[in-house]
Design an enzyme around this catalytic site. Sequence first.
Site, mmCIF file in Angstrom:
data_model
loop_
_atom_site.group_PDB
_atom_site.id
_atom_site.type_symbol
_atom_site.label_atom_id
_atom_site.label_comp_id
_atom_site.label_asym_id
_atom_site.label_seq_id
_atom_site.Cartn_x
_atom_site.Cartn_y
_atom_site.Cartn_z
ATOM 1 N N LYS A 1 39.268 -76.332 -6.108
ATOM 2 C CA LYS A 1 38.151 -75.637 -5.709
ATOM 3 C C LYS A 1 36.858 -76.590 -5.768
ATOM 4 C CE LYS A 1 39.711 -71.116 -5.990
ATOM 5 N NZ LYS A 1 39.428 -69.950 -5.416
ATOM 6 N N LYS B 1 48.501 -71.872 0.606
ATOM 7 C CA LYS B 1 48.276 -70.302 0.159
ATOM 8 C C LYS B 1 47.438 -69.442 0.924
ATOM 9 C CE LYS B 1 45.757 -68.655 -3.295
ATOM 10 N NZ LYS B 1 45.253 -68.170 -4.649
ATOM 11 N N LYS C 1 41.862 -65.298 0.177
ATOM 12 C CA LYS C 1 40.667 -64.427 0.720
ATOM 13 C C LYS C 1 39.539 -65.294 0.634
ATOM 14 C CE LYS C 1 40.033 -61.810 -3.718
ATOM 15 N NZ LYS C 1 40.036 -62.665 -4.724
HETATM 16 P P1 ATP Z 1 40.159 -66.758 -3.893
HETATM 17 O O1 ATP Z 1 41.018 -67.085 -2.861
HETATM 18 O O2 ATP Z 1 39.137 -66.308 -4.022
HETATM 19 O O3 ATP Z 1 40.358 -67.838 -5.016
HETATM 20 P P2 ATP Z 1 42.709 -65.726 -4.983
HETATM 21 O O4 ATP Z 1 43.219 -64.520 -3.795
HETATM 22 O O5 ATP Z 1 43.538 -66.587 -4.842
HETATM 23 O O6 ATP Z 1 41.055 -65.637 -4.598
HETATM 24 P P3 ATP Z 1 42.747 -63.311 -6.738
HETATM 25 O O7 ATP Z 1 42.347 -62.628 -5.731
HETATM 26 O O8 ATP Z 1 41.891 -63.160 -8.010
HETATM 27 O O9 ATP Z 1 42.668 -64.868 -6.423
HETATM 28 O O10 ATP Z 1 44.226 -63.193 -7.156
HETATM 29 C C1 ATP Z 1 44.887 -62.270 -7.654
HETATM 30 C C2 ATP Z 1 46.345 -62.249 -8.145
HETATM 31 O O11 ATP Z 1 47.008 -62.591 -6.839
HETATM 32 C C3 ATP Z 1 46.524 -63.594 -8.950
HETATM 33 O O12 ATP Z 1 47.504 -63.182 -9.697
HETATM 34 C C4 ATP Z 1 47.105 -64.603 -7.868
HETATM 35 O O13 ATP Z 1 48.043 -65.608 -8.385
HETATM 36 C C5 ATP Z 1 47.926 -63.699 -6.731
HETATM 37 N N1 ATP Z 1 47.799 -64.331 -5.369
HETATM 38 C C6 ATP Z 1 46.469 -64.367 -4.718
HETATM 39 N N2 ATP Z 1 46.978 -65.376 -3.588
HETATM 40 C C7 ATP Z 1 48.207 -65.142 -3.545
HETATM 41 C C8 ATP Z 1 49.143 -65.740 -2.488
HETATM 42 N N3 ATP Z 1 48.843 -66.231 -1.488
HETATM 43 N N4 ATP Z 1 50.547 -65.099 -2.659
HETATM 44 C C9 ATP Z 1 50.844 -64.921 -3.736
HETATM 45 N N5 ATP Z 1 50.105 -64.566 -4.869
HETATM 46 C C10 ATP Z 1 48.959 -64.632 -4.501
#
Ligand code: ATP
Length: 327
Positions: free
Chosen positions: A112, A194, A197
């Site tokens: 990040k 990954k 969002k």
């Molecule tokens: P950002 O992109 O803003 O960092 P994020 O999608 O990584 O957000 P959160 O929305 O807070 O983070 O994630 C919520 C949950 O979803 C967490 O447990 C995270 O590990 C899981 N998660 C997020 N992205 C993935 C992915 N691509 N595959 C599997 N699990 C995910």
Amino acid sequence: MKKIIFSGIKPTGIPTLGSLLGAMSHWEKLSSDYNCLYCVVDMHAITIRQDPKVLRENGRNLLAWLIALGLDPEKNILYFQSNVPAHAELSWILNCYTYVGELNRMTQFKDKSAKNTENINAGLYTYPVLMAADILLFQTNLVPVGEDQRQHLELCRDIAGRFNKVYGDVFAVPDAFVPPVGARIMGLQNPTDKMSKSDDNANDCIYLSDSPDSIVKKFKKAVTDSDNQIKMSEEKPGISNLLTIYACVKGITLAEAEAEFSGAGYGHFKQSVGEAVAQTLAPYQQEHARLMADPANLDAIAAKGAEKASEMALKTLAKVKNVIGFN
Ligand code: ATP
Ligand code: LTN
């Protein structure tokens, strides 16, 4: 007494298919066997600069998604992190039991800060300590998260163990629940990264609110390879990711998904995955729209959730303050 589950999600945008398959889809399944708290972690969200109006709207929107995905607010505690001050209080205390050497090893901080070079703030650095506070406040036993959060969970366990060693058994030491399939859904355009969002490329990501048409289009554009075999392989990240998504939304094994498309062409395969995802999301989208039409109801749910969470959190916080010698 039922064991306790805690998990959090950031209101930094519309949740993605990745967060659904890696985390949220399991929350509902686990919620009958555990006492569950699911928190919209708006204090974590501000480690990246947020527009106040958008942050507030994203928070409410996310709360509605949690309910639309099946989390009954009568059976689960759903709330906003910033409504429960105990998170911030415990976070400060735990900062004093965390080594900078540990924080320096956190890969999410490195990723990040590389993406936000103009705002590498102290909150981004101590983010995992606030996450540990979230979890430890509730005597949590299990934390269902995607693969990317495993390292933060390990740190949380280390902090809890260190604190307990000095003061006795103050915190439960939580286990991570990382699903065997779907814990790391990759981007559709860049299947070695990954699905996230906060990514700039909307085609990389399926948002839970995407229309069926747009979902199928994004899957049709998904990056694959120049081979023609539909099978799981480290050398085939795009195809492996699509098979994983298909297996998850259909509730079948990876081997069953491979068998279903054995000998099929990539075009047909991508179309089928897109349609399966669109079909899975449609009823959730309808329920989400229904919930969003009544913001007062969402606010009431959040207020009630915060009240219940505060009550639980304050018990742990009082114990902590007592053992460390605060008056
Ligand atoms: P950002 O992109 O803003 O960092 P994020 O999608 O990584 O957000 P959160 O929305 O807070 O983070 O994630 C919520 C949950 O979803 C967490 O447990 C995270 O590990 C899981 N998660 C997020 N992205 C993935 C992915 N691509 N595959 C599997 N699990 C995910
Ligand atoms: N760090 C997580 C969100 C998060 C969380 C938590 C997850 C904050 N606090 C407590 C589980 C338990 C993320 O980036 N997705």
